[in-house]
Design an enzyme around this catalytic site. Sequence first.
Site, PDB file in Angstrom:
ATOM      1  N   TYR A  81       0.815  -1.214   0.000  1.00  0.00           N
ATOM      2  CA  TYR A  81       0.000   0.000   0.000  1.00  0.00           C
ATOM      3  C   TYR A  81       0.850   1.268   0.000  1.00  0.00           C
ATOM      4  O   TYR A  81       0.615   2.182  -0.803  1.00  0.00           O
ATOM      5  CB  TYR A  81      -0.959  -0.018   1.184  1.00  0.00           C
ATOM      6  N   GLU A 120       1.989   6.358  -7.135  1.00  0.00           N
ATOM      7  CA  GLU A 120       0.987   7.340  -7.568  1.00  0.00           C
ATOM      8  C   GLU A 120       1.509   8.763  -7.394  1.00  0.00           C
ATOM      9  O   GLU A 120       1.262   9.640  -8.235  1.00  0.00           O
ATOM     10  CB  GLU A 120      -0.301   7.148  -6.775  1.00  0.00           C
TER      11      GLU A 120
END
Length: 341
Positions: free
Chosen positions: A265, A272
């Site tokens: 994660y 991103e």
Amino acid sequence: QHPDIAITDNVLHFKAQGHGAKGDNIYEFQIEFLEPVEPKPVCRVTQRQLNITVQKKESNWWERLTKQEKRPLFLAPDFDRWLDESDAEMELKEKEEEKINKMKIESRVPKDPFKHLKKGYLVMYNLVQFLGFSWIFVNMTVRLFILGKGNFLCLTDSFYDTFHTIADMMYFCQTLALMEIMNSLIGLVRSPLIPAVVQVFGRNFILFVVLGSLEEMQSKPVVFFIFYFWSIIELFRYPYYMLSCIGIEWKPLTWLRYTTWIPLYPLGGLAEAVCIIQSIPIFSETGKYSLGLPNPLNVTIQFSFLLQIYLIALFLGVFVNFRHLYKQRKQHLGPKKRKMK
């Protein structure tokens, strides 16, 4: 020590070695029961005593324990566990009342006529998403380890060509993921709404707005890492939810579902963020999605400036979801609390 216990022809045979006032001796006895009993007694040895539990074949009240009317001298009742016939009837009555009350409570709860339909929908949704992300993961892995094996140019090509190869399936899976928000909103699943909104809209913003609208970003190597981290996480999440819908829990899958996100994660959030940072100069240069305000303000709000704000929101969203997933992991994998008697 070494008890030899058996029931044959409704007779309990006992033989064991023990240490008494006269030293070590062999103790043995036989008890013929009044009515038939189960032939397999349950024996439990402790430091102080030996307990033998014998089950009746039929649950009815006995006038006495043994077939002979006169009780053996060595046999005495344990009044701590003694139960009179009136006590037994009262206990049975209490159990019946408890059962009736439970049935009344269950009858008050309205039955959901669409229960099986909802369960079927959730199973199919999670199955389709699992198959979609499995295709993405396998396709990317094959391209990475087979096409790029021993050839650096092919390896870099597998990075640069990721979007054009995988985008259609990723578009499908992430568009379908909007249903997770709807499922949480209408109460079809018990998942909190905010983490679902943060994850789904965050991914779709990266996929559709940043990558989908800028051809310059589609050939960046960071696309490979974004898609790869997303797909690995979903490989364990969707099958876990699918099995949960039908009441099946597979412990290795549960562990993977609530553990693999710990490294993946943050790595996905970092990828991103790199994607956003790389796209800011392109949006500034092209002026795409920039908003020009009319007179008298005559100000242009650059989309690149909004991306800088979104970059801060991205890390806040990662923190929100990380906290939510940590609580879930603690709930499913943490030590179970013992119930107080």
